[in-house]
Design an enzyme around this catalytic site. Structure first.
Site, PDB file in Angstrom:
ATOM      1  N   TYR A  53       0.873  -1.208  -0.084  1.00  0.00           N
ATOM      2  CA  TYR A  53       0.061  -0.140   0.006  1.00  0.00           C
ATOM      3  C   TYR A  53       0.946   1.248  -0.005  1.00  0.00           C
ATOM      4  CZ  TYR A  53      -4.206  -2.639   1.446  1.00  0.00           C
ATOM      5  OH  TYR A  53      -5.201  -3.621   1.320  1.00  0.00           O
ATOM      6  N   SER A 233     -13.524  -3.214   0.456  1.00  0.00           N
ATOM      7  CA  SER A 233     -14.087  -2.548  -0.865  1.00  0.00           C
ATOM      8  C   SER A 233     -15.702  -2.715  -0.435  1.00  0.00           C
ATOM      9  CB  SER A 233     -14.004  -3.210  -2.223  1.00  0.00           C
ATOM     10  OG  SER A 233     -12.492  -2.814  -2.393  1.00  0.00           O
ATOM     11  N   PHE A 237     -15.289   0.957  -4.253  1.00  0.00           N
ATOM     12  CA  PHE A 237     -14.543   2.077  -4.615  1.00  0.00           C
ATOM     13  C   PHE A 237     -15.347   3.433  -4.615  1.00  0.00           C
ATOM     14  CE2 PHE A 237     -10.855  -0.172  -4.694  1.00  0.00           C
ATOM     15  CZ  PHE A 237      -9.887   0.152  -5.141  1.00  0.00           C
ATOM     16  N   GLY A 238     -16.396   3.398  -3.839  1.00  0.00           N
ATOM     17  CA  GLY A 238     -17.138   4.840  -3.717  1.00  0.00           C
ATOM     18  C   GLY A 238     -18.517   4.679  -4.541  1.00  0.00           C
ATOM     19  N   LEU A 240     -21.034   3.007  -4.151  1.00  0.00           N
ATOM     20  CA  LEU A 240     -22.041   2.677  -3.222  1.00  0.00           C
ATOM     21  C   LEU A 240     -22.093   3.728  -2.337  1.00  0.00           C
ATOM     22  CD1 LEU A 240     -21.730  -1.150  -2.942  1.00  0.00           C
ATOM     23  CD2 LEU A 240     -23.332   0.148  -4.346  1.00  0.00           C
ATOM     24  N   GLY A 242     -23.017   6.696  -4.089  1.00  0.00           N
ATOM     25  CA  GLY A 242     -23.880   7.512  -4.786  1.00  0.00           C
ATOM     26  C   GLY A 242     -23.334   8.544  -5.627  1.00  0.00           C
ATOM     27  N   LYS A 243     -22.085   9.201  -5.099  1.00  0.00           N
ATOM     28  CA  LYS A 243     -21.429  10.216  -5.722  1.00  0.00           C
ATOM     29  C   LYS A 243     -21.037   9.991  -7.485  1.00  0.00           C
ATOM     30  CE  LYS A 243     -16.823   8.769  -4.173  1.00  0.00           C
ATOM     31  NZ  LYS A 243     -15.566   9.067  -3.466  1.00  0.00           N
TER      32      LYS A 243
END
Length: 345
Positions: A53, A233, A237-238, A240, A242-243
């Site tokens: 990472y 996850s 990766f975002g 979910l 909604g953005k």
């Protein structure tokens, strides 16, 4: 916060685990420090990281996340308040800058020793194999295809013998696996039982509303063999949050920065996410919290790994622990899952 224990141990961990893979790339050390401060203030005592990472892995950023965590331990003196998990990278094209000798004894020992130095600690609570050495169906691939040219040789026994040595040295306490399949999981369990070797206690695999493949054979193994899932996850990766659907994702969002993770933004994933957003809004919930609560309350979950790039996101994610989804809402979710099953494996 809600707490449980790591399977087959007396180690208490929060049901939400702090994910760290953005630190050193999308997030600075200062921002990583702030996230650890907030998480611990709100009751999270479980951190997960990895030697490779931040993600995506590069030679330039390799190991920065562990270094940031180690510096936070040094600054705060809170090492003993945290249950710490990290991982050795498996072989692959984008990890050749780390090592090329897989999970041989020398590689495992080298990886543990280097992580201990970066994390500025004498021990790691949970040490995990980041993915199998053998060829399997991994990211974005639903089904297994056998590769007759795979040169991998069975080394489950050797790996567990090496871990036995490292555990007896006091450098790691327990072991887990990640991105593993049913066959590999059972082989580890078989070797440990037959030869009185260290037993895997967790498996860290992807699990979310748009990737529920764990609910097949792996869920039965987790429950019958008491191997807890550390779900990564859970927000896909975002997606979910909604953005992306609403067109409000920042330029620093993961899928805008790293289009290589396209499985989360496929047509099928987007359509499923739209349906889940509709369910959340009809129930006066944020999609993020509904998505996280769904994962956290599954019976095979030991801890749900949440990550964020801002404190606002992290705070919302942590507060999902107080949400419990009723059966009517779960039925609505499962109707979408029936129509759009696992679009982001």
């Amino acid at each position: 916060m809600i707490y449980t224990t790591l399977p087959n141990t007396d180690i208490k961990v929060s049901k939400l685990c702090l994910g760290t893979m953005t630190w050193g790339n999308q997030n600075t050390q200062e921002e990583g420090f702030a996230q650890m401060d907030l998480a611990t203030e709100k009751g999270i005592n479980f951190f997960d990281c990895a030697e490779l990472y931040p993600v995506p892995a590069t030679a330039e950023t390799y190991s920065k996340t562990e270094q940031i965590i180690g510096n936070w331990f040094q600054n705060t003196g809170k090492r003993d308040e945290v249950v710490l998990a990290t991982k050795i990278a498996g072989p692959g094209d984008y990890t050749a800058h780390i090592r090329t000798n897989g999970f041989c004894p020398e590689a495992l020992k080298d990886a543990v020793n280097n992580s201990l130095k970066r994390l500025q600690t004498d021990y790691i609570d949970l040490y995990q194999l980041h993915w199998p050495e053998r060829q399997t169906n991994t990211f974005g691939i639903r089904d297994y295809t056998h590769h007759s040219e795979d040169v991998w040789e069975d080394n489950f026994n050797e790996i567990l013998h090496t871990f036995d040595e490292i555990i007896k040295e006091g450098k790691i306490r327990h072991i887990g696996i990640s991105n593993e399949k049913a066959w590999g999981t059972m082989r580890y369990l078989e070797e440990s039982k037959t030869n009185n070797l260290p037993r895997i206690i967790t498996i860290q695999n992807a699990y979310s509303l748009i990737n529920r493949v764990f609910e097949g054979d792996m869920a039965e193994i987790a429950l019958r063999e008491n191997v807890g899932l550390l779900a990564y996850s859970p927000m896909a990766f975002g997606v979910l949050s909604g953005k992306y659907i609403k067109g409000i994702a920042s330029d620093n969002s993961r899928l805008k920065l790293f289009p290589r993770f396209a499985r989360y933004s496929s047509e099928q994933s987007t359509e499923a996410a739209k349906q889940y957003l509709k369910i959340a809004e009809e129930n006066n919930l944020s999609l993020a919290q509904m998505s996280l609560a769904f994962v956290t309350q599954q019976p095979f979950i030991t801890s749900n790994i949440i990550g964020a790039t801002t404190l606002e996101q992290l705070n919302e994610n942590i507060d999902s622990i107080y949400l419990s989804l009723n059966q009517e809402l779960l039925d609505s979710i499962n109707k979408v899952h029936t129509k759009w099953p696992n679009p982001a494996p």
